[in-house]
Design an enzyme around this catalytic site. Structure first.
Site, short mmCIF file in Angstrom:
data_model
loop_
_atom_site.label_atom_id
_atom_site.label_comp_id
_atom_site.label_asym_id
_atom_site.label_seq_id
_atom_site.Cartn_x
_atom_site.Cartn_y
_atom_site.Cartn_z
N GLU A 238 35.01 36.38 38.01
CA GLU A 238 36.19 36.00 37.21
C GLU A 238 35.66 35.44 35.91
OE1 GLU A 238 38.81 33.48 39.52
OE2 GLU A 238 38.14 34.50 41.33
N CYS A 272 40.64 29.74 31.14
CA CYS A 272 40.30 31.16 30.95
C CYS A 272 41.51 31.92 30.44
CB CYS A 272 39.77 31.75 32.24
SG CYS A 272 40.87 31.57 33.65
P1 NAD Z 1 28.99 29.46 32.37
O1 NAD Z 1 28.96 30.93 32.58
O2 NAD Z 1 28.09 28.84 31.38
O3 NAD Z 1 28.66 28.70 33.74
C1 NAD Z 1 29.37 28.96 34.92
C2 NAD Z 1 28.52 28.54 36.10
O4 NAD Z 1 27.35 29.38 36.18
C3 NAD Z 1 28.01 27.12 36.05
O5 NAD Z 1 28.04 26.56 37.35
C4 NAD Z 1 26.58 27.30 35.56
O6 NAD Z 1 25.74 26.23 35.92
C5 NAD Z 1 26.19 28.56 36.28
N1 NAD Z 1 25.07 29.31 35.70
C6 NAD Z 1 24.53 29.20 34.47
N2 NAD Z 1 23.53 30.10 34.32
C7 NAD Z 1 23.43 30.78 35.48
C8 NAD Z 1 22.62 31.86 35.94
N3 NAD Z 1 21.69 32.43 35.16
N4 NAD Z 1 22.82 32.34 37.18
C9 NAD Z 1 23.79 31.80 37.98
N5 NAD Z 1 24.58 30.78 37.61
C10 NAD Z 1 24.43 30.28 36.36
O7 NAD Z 1 30.51 29.10 32.07
P2 NAD Z 1 31.11 27.69 31.67
O8 NAD Z 1 30.76 27.40 30.24
O9 NAD Z 1 30.76 26.70 32.73
O10 NAD Z 1 32.69 27.98 31.78
C11 NAD Z 1 33.45 28.53 30.77
C12 NAD Z 1 33.66 30.01 30.98
O11 NAD Z 1 34.27 30.24 32.25
C13 NAD Z 1 34.61 30.61 29.97
O12 NAD Z 1 34.11 31.85 29.53
C14 NAD Z 1 35.89 30.82 30.75
O13 NAD Z 1 36.74 31.82 30.26
C15 NAD Z 1 35.35 31.17 32.10
N6 NAD Z 1 36.37 30.96 33.14
C16 NAD Z 1 36.93 32.06 33.73
C17 NAD Z 1 37.91 31.90 34.69
C18 NAD Z 1 38.55 33.08 35.36
O14 NAD Z 1 39.12 32.89 36.42
N7 NAD Z 1 38.49 34.27 34.81
C19 NAD Z 1 38.33 30.62 35.05
C20 NAD Z 1 37.74 29.53 34.41
C21 NAD Z 1 36.75 29.72 33.45
#
Ligand code: NAD
Length: 467
Positions: A238, A272
């Site tokens: 997502e 999001c």
């Molecule tokens: P992010 O992608 O930076 O991090 C998300 C998660 O992934 C965190 O727990 C982070 O620690 C982890 N992570 C980081 N690097 C990783 C790797 N290499 N491998 C595995 N895990 C890793 O996102 P964010 O800044 O925490 O959140 C914001 C983003 O989330 C925005 O783009 C937003 O649109 C999206 N979002 C989407 C939805 C949806 O349902 N579509 C809902 C909420 C947020």
């Protein structure tokens, strides 16, 4: 890919990292910085716990109902902690907790249905649904508890166990939630792990994991999918959105302005499915800009723990830097700040709610995901241009159309390339509906029965009519 991580603080309680309060910018607590190699034993225990958990659906249902009660009962502890580390107003933290409990109850009541296949052959063929095994969940910082529950409620209800990693920016409320749930769930059915990267990367690629369910940015989603390919685990992603709201000629601006404003600014725009671009007919353009700017100027911005605050700070320093960067770039590109446009003075990560007018359509605040309290408003001449602009993006999460003639609005909504389209509303989701982005916004389906089946595999039994 994001590279910003909280500071590490070695100490007597093992490796830990600092957790900051975005309302002050100061560290107020720490969380364990678990090492990737700790996952081997954790995943193995999740696998062992799976044997009993999958075997008894009746016990599972009652455990999930007890879990929902426990979450609600802990609301007064969870909500202030969530606000402290994430920044959102306290009422919104309580709403996350209520949603988590409701989701547990929703999935506790949902049973996969065996399906006979009638294909005319003299063989009884039936699909029975089986759980997958240990599931890995990785969630972001914008809705830590709500999104965690969106992962564990369907996965556990389906008979899987789970290892869940919150964002290192918001680990504390999720850790507390884990200990609250441990009173209702058997040991090792749900394990919360916290740590900085590469903990998430190792979890996503762990050979003992059968399904990786991830919510976060598109860049990290790609890395997660690549990691999961190593063990051929199922992947649900997502990802980000850049939702457009199209206002039609017959829209009553004052009637919809509050709803439209909050669809963009709730949780400080860190949603999001927030409205991230508004397209207004040229004739109404100034009126729309002014209506939104008036609300942006009068909304009460302050620490989430202050009862009067309607908007909290941006949730963390890297996100604030991103918001500042894309706003400054839009202003340099020729945009006009009808409200805000700058960081607020004083401590904490506060940014003035911002309405941007006259923004060039190629400016990153329009083409990328700003994920903050900044909203560009763009004029359009012909409706087709607005629909084309709304769809001219790699994102495909949600979209909305606003007007008085509902049939006409629905016909326009039908042309949006996204997973969910609303009329005169935005980002309102029922627990019972499928939730799925198209294009770069996601892979797989969460929500409703689709979310349950996303955590199951079909097991097919063939049985002849005669021996
Ligand atoms: P992010 O992608 O930076 O991090 C998300 C998660 O992934 C965190 O727990 C982070 O620690 C982890 N992570 C980081 N690097 C990783 C790797 N290499 N491998 C595995 N895990 C890793 O996102 P964010 O800044 O925490 O959140 C914001 C983003 O989330 C925005 O783009 C937003 O649109 C999206 N979002 C989407 C939805 C949806 O349902 N579509 C809902 C909420 C947020």
């Amino acid at each position: 890919m994001p590279t910003h991580q909280p500071r590490r603080t070695p100490g007597p309680r093992g490796e830990r990292f600092a957790v900051l309060d975005p309302a002050t910018g100061e560290a107020f607590d720490e969380a364990p910085d678990q090492r990737p190699d700790e996952l081997d034993a954790i995943v193995e225990r999740a696998h062992d716990a799976w044997r009993d958990w999958r075997a008894d659906p009746v016990a599972r249902t009652s455990a999930l109902f007890a879990a929902a009660d426990a979450v609600e009962a802990a609301g007064a502890d969870l909500a202030p902690l969530l606000t402290r580390e994430q920044g959102k107003p306290l009422a919104e933290s309580y709403a996350e907790i209520a949603r988590a409990a409701a989701r547990l109850r929703y999935f506790a009541e949902l049973d996969p249905v065996p399906e006979p296949i009638a294909d005319g052959r003299p063989v009884g063929t039936e699909i029975r649904w089986r759980p997958l095994g240990p599931v890995a969940a990785i969630v972001p910082w914008n809705f830590p508890l709500q999104l965690a529950s969106a992962k564990f409620a369907p996965a556990l209800a389906a008979g899987n166990t789970m290892v869940l990693k919150p964002s290192p920016f918001t680990p504390l409320a999720t850790r507390l939630l884990g200990s609250v749930l441990s009173a209702a769930l058997p040991q090792d059915v749900l394990t919360i792990v916290t740590g900085r990267e590469p903990l998430g990367a190792r979890l996503a690629s762990h050979p003992g994991i059968r399904h990786v369910t991830f919510t976060g940015s598109i860049a990290t989603g790609r890395a997660v999918a690549e990691g999961a390919a190593a063990s051929l685990a199922r992947v649900t992603l997502e990802l980000g959105g850049n939702d457009a709201a199209i206002l039609l000629e017959d829209v009553e601006v004052e009637r919809i302005a509050d709803r439209l404003f909050w669809a963009a600014f709730r949780n400080c725009g860190q949603v999001c499915m927030a409205v991230k671009r508004v397209y207004a007919p040229a004739r109404l353009y100034s009126q729309v800009v002014e209506a939104l700017a008036e609300r942006a100027k009068t909304v009460v911005v302050g620490p989430g723990l202050d009862p009067g605050s309607q908007l909290g700070p941006v949730s963390n320093a890297p996100q604030l830097a991103r918001v500042e960067r894309c706003t400054a770039r839009a202003l340099a590109d020729g945009a006009r700040a009808a409200a805000g446009g700058h960081r607020l003075e004083g401590p904490g990560y506060f940014f003035a709610p911002t309405i941007l007018a006259d923004v060039p359509s190629a400016s990153p605040v329009v083409t990328e995901e700003q994920f903050g309290p900044v909203l560009p408003v763009l004029p359009y001449g012909r409706l087709d241009e607005a629909v084309e602009a709304a769809n001219d993006t790699g994102f495909g999460l949600g979209g909305s159309v606003w007007g008085t003639d509902l049939d006409r609005a629905e016909a326009v909504a039908d042309r949006l390339e996204c997973g969910t389209a609303w009329i005169n509303n935005h980002a309102e989701l029922s627990l019972a509906q499928p939730f799925a982005g198209t294009k770069d916004s996601g892979v797989g389906v969460a929500g409703g029965p689709w979310g349950l089946y996303g955590n199951l595999r079909p097991f097919v039994v063939h049985r002849p009519e005669e021996a």
